[in-house]
Design an enzyme around this catalytic site. Structure first.
Site, PDB file in Angstrom:
ATOM      1  N   GLU A 133       0.792  -1.397  -0.071  1.00 23.65           N
ATOM      2  CA  GLU A 133       0.061  -0.015   0.070  1.00 23.65           C
ATOM      3  C   GLU A 133       0.888   1.339   0.176  1.00 23.65           C
ATOM      4  O   GLU A 133       0.520   2.019  -0.718  1.00 23.65           O
ATOM      5  CB  GLU A 133      -0.910  -0.124   1.104  1.00 23.65           C
ATOM      6  N   HIS A 154      -4.447  -0.299 -10.239  1.00 23.19           N
ATOM      7  CA  HIS A 154      -4.833  -1.359  -9.451  1.00 23.19           C
ATOM      8  C   HIS A 154      -5.054  -2.616 -10.031  1.00 23.19           C
ATOM      9  O   HIS A 154      -4.865  -3.670  -9.258  1.00 23.19           O
ATOM     10  CB  HIS A 154      -6.308  -0.741  -8.652  1.00 23.19           C
TER      11      HIS A 154
HETATM   12 CU1  CUO Z   1      -8.054   2.977  -2.839  1.00 24.63          CU
HETATM   13 CU2  CUO Z   1      -5.318   3.337  -4.714  1.00 24.63          CU
HETATM   14  O1  CUO Z   1      -6.014   2.772  -2.997  1.00 24.63           O
HETATM   15  O2  CUO Z   1      -7.049   4.002  -4.257  1.00 24.63           O
END
Ligand code: CUO
Length: 676
Positions: free
Chosen positions: A350, A405
């Protein structure tokens, strides 16, 4: 029912830091009114005399006994304020800006240490008038989510508190004109781009204001900056990061499938960012969000992010996956070849403050948001503001969000694929037979008009009063349906069970059939709930409105204000328990759009043993809000099995899966009504 569930849940050892049973402050209605008033016209001065009086005359240092840290945080913030170091008002705020984040978190820290509601509100009123509005909103929302005193408070819909981050500039300009000419207006809001851009076909998803609210609230529930010194541990935070974003990614792909577009391809650091993006949105202060043309090569962002660092960090993460362990900062090894590995991996990717080695693994995902957000002006030559990727409210508007993502998701998959497939023993539920699943009601979706207020987007002169201004936007919804499940429990005693419901694609956009192994990583989690199975036959009926991945529509800010003001005036209470959770996919988005001619999909239902789930007795027979992808506030994540079980691991031999009596699949069709 939900209220009861929440009350019972908080009695466990994982409860929030303080004991709410001793709470003797103002009523819920009064507290909600205070919050409403603090957030109303947050870019303007306080509009309510009592709060304004507090803001003008309160001395945060006068009674340091009202803080659990002896006033340390508030003294820190006041020093920053007196030294004129704080970000000025009427300036953009981004959580990804280190200094701005630090300032917001000092205020958050003040709120976290207020012992009483009154101390919280006094400080909120005081600092609201002296700090940057974006920092204030962030700090108070985060505090409401994480303090005991905020329990039950409904977070007013962010799209009506800070409309600039949700509405496009065209309607905002119209709202300004309406206010200036004193002509009320409702303005149709279109999705960004033109039909010449195939991505426009799925803009309704990335720009859905409810989805954006879910995303920003998820990151408030599980902030990357969270440190347990704030009072408690966020259980399985790294795994939840994986799972909530995996579901966003997968869902986007099914929306693409619905619209005859290929699944999204991941981005690569060494290849151009294929899709450009023109956000058509503007900051309230600071001008338009920057645009990015097609096929831009990744460029270092001066002073912030280097592309080669991203490549190095990612390579170290992939090494950890290949080796099966993470190297902690002290040189020790943390095994990731087990069901907890995904949690550690989520933390380092993250990266969150839970990362065991931030120096070595970096902050791949967070820095990627900045890198992508700045590709329109990487050298800062044009003094452009941060891009949409640098705000959780706006990030999904940019198609590059889903490419990023997908890339991150593929790293997680690489790890999951190193784990052995589940064995029959791990998959089955002895003596439990899932006999039948029937979907009652057609799976039909449609677009509806949704109106939200833009009053907080425009300034007004108190002498002339406010004018009603709102935006009307199309949003996806579905008809209600029921899932009926017949289960036989051949055991002689009751069994606690968890029912897992997934909706999976059968083909790709070219109509090529997907094997179970290919499809499993693309399944949408529709629902997960606990139930008791009595010996013999069990008929379970689950309504689409109960899905534990979702939340109902938050009341509009206007109706929230009206209901609460009425209760306070009458000295009564108001019941908003249903809406006290902002994190969760809007229930109306439960189903993907589907196709007008019908999109064939597979519904996979599994029923597994919940004996080890500590909270199953509390969760059974009840909606526990949106626990599937958002957990339960202050609690251990209710499901002891990995998120996505049993589809999270390789299925080398589908026959093992199929030979278990506790799983069943059925073909369904999702049909879109209307022509959009
Ligand atoms: Cu929610 Cu990249 O983590 O947007």
């Amino acid at each position: 029912m939900k209220c009861l569930v929440v009350i019972v849940l908080f009695s466990s050892v994982w409860a929030w830091p303080s004991d709410f049973s001793e709470y003797d402050g103002p009523s819920f209605a009064q507290r909600q009114q205070d919050i409403n008033r603090l957030l109303y016209k947050v870019d303007d001065i306080l509009q309510f005399a009592e709060l304004k009086e507090v803001a003008d005359n309160f001395d945060p240092e006068a009674d340091l006994s009202s803080y659990s840290d002896g006033g340390e945080a508030v003294k820190h913030l006041l020093t920053e304020l007196r030294d004129h170091r704080l970000l000025k008002k009427h300036h953009w705020f981004s959580l990804f800006n280190k200094r701005q984040r630090e300032e917001a978190l000092i205020l958050f820290d003040v709120f976290m240490h207020c012992k009483t509601w009154q101390a919280t509100i006094n400080n909120a009123a005081f600092f609201r008038e002296r700090m940057n509005e974006g920092e204030f909103v962030y700090a108070i929302y985060a505090a409401l989510v994480h303090t005991d005193l905020g329990r039950g408070i409904v977070l007013p819909p962010l799209y009506e508190v800070t409309p600039h981050l949700f509405a496009n500039s065209e309607v905002i300009h119209k709202a300004y004109t309406a206010q200036m000419t004193r002509t009320p207006g409702k303005f149709q809001m279109e999705f960004t781009g033109s039909k010449k851009n195939p991505e426009q076909r799925v803009a309704y998803f990335g720009e859905d204001i409810g989805l954006n609210t879910h995303h920003v609230t998820w990151h408030l529930d599980f902030p990357f900056w969270w440190d347990d010194i704030y009072g408690y541990h966020l259980d399985r935070k790294g795994e939840l990061f994986f799972w909530a974003h995996h579901q966003l990614t997968v869902r986007f792909d099914i929306e693409r499938l619905s619209n005859h577009l290929n699944f999204v391809d991941e981005l690569y650091w060494d290849k151009p960012i294929r899709e450009g993006f023109a956000p058509h949105t503007a900051y309230r202060y600071g001008g338009e969000f920057p645009a990015r043309p097609d096929n831009v090569e990744f460029t270092d962002v001066t002073g912030l992010v280097r592309v080669r660092d991203m490549i190095i960090y990612e390579s170290r993460i992939r090494d950890a996956i290949a080796l099966g362990y993470i190297t902690a900062a002290d040189g020790s090894h943390i095994n990731i070849r087990d069901e907890h590995g995904i949690d550690h991996l989520g933390n380092i990717i993250e990266s969150s403050a839970y990362s065991p080695n931030l120096e070595y693994y970096g902050a791949l995902h967070n820095e990627a948001h900045i890198l992508l957000g700045r590709q329109g002006d990487p050298k800062g030559k044009f003094k452009l503001q941060p891009g949409v990727m640098e705000h959780f409210e706006t990030a999904t508007r940019d198609p590059a969000f889903f490419r990023l993502h997908k890339h991150i998701d593929n790293i997680f998959k690489e790890h999951k694929d190193t784990l052995p497939p589940y064995t029959k023993e791990q998959l089955e539920f002895t003596g439990v037979v899932l006999d039948e699943i029937v979907v009652n009601g057609p799976l039909e979706t449609y677009f509806e008009d949704f109106e939200f207020s833009l009053i907080n987007a425009v300034d007004h002169n108190p002498e002339f009063g406010e004018v009603d201004v709102s935006a009307v936007v199309k949003r996806l919804n579905h008809k209600p349906f029921n899932l009926n499940i017949e289960i036989t429990n051949e055991n002689v005693d009751n069994k606690h069970a968890v029912v897992r419901v997934y909706l999976c694609p059968t083909t790709d956009a070219n109509g090529v059939e997907l094997s179970l192994e290919k499809a499993r990583w693309n399944c949408i989690e529709l629902d997960k709930f606990w139930t008791k199975l009595i010996p013999g036959s069990n008929s379970i009926s689950r309504a689409s409105s109960e899905a534990s991945t979702t939340v109902p529509d938050t009341p509009s800010f206007k109706s929230l204000i009206a209901a609460v003001d009425e209760a306070v005036d009458a000295g009564t209470e108001v019941h908003l328990e249903e809406f006290d959770r902002g994190c969760g996919i809007p229930n109306r988005l439960l189903l993907p759009k589907g196709r007008e001619e019908g999109l064939g999909m597979i519904l996979i239902v599994g029923v597994t043993d919940a004996e080890e789930d500590a909270l199953h007795e509390v969760l059974e027979d009840a909606e526990a809000h949106s626990h599937a992808q958002c957990g339960v506030h202050g609690e251990k994540y209710p499901d002891h099995l990995p998120m996505g079980f049993p589809l999270d691991r390789r299925i080398d031999d589908p026959r093992i899966f199929m030979s278990c009596t506790n799983y069943k699949k059925t073909h369904v069709t999702v049909t879109h009504i209307g022509n959009f």
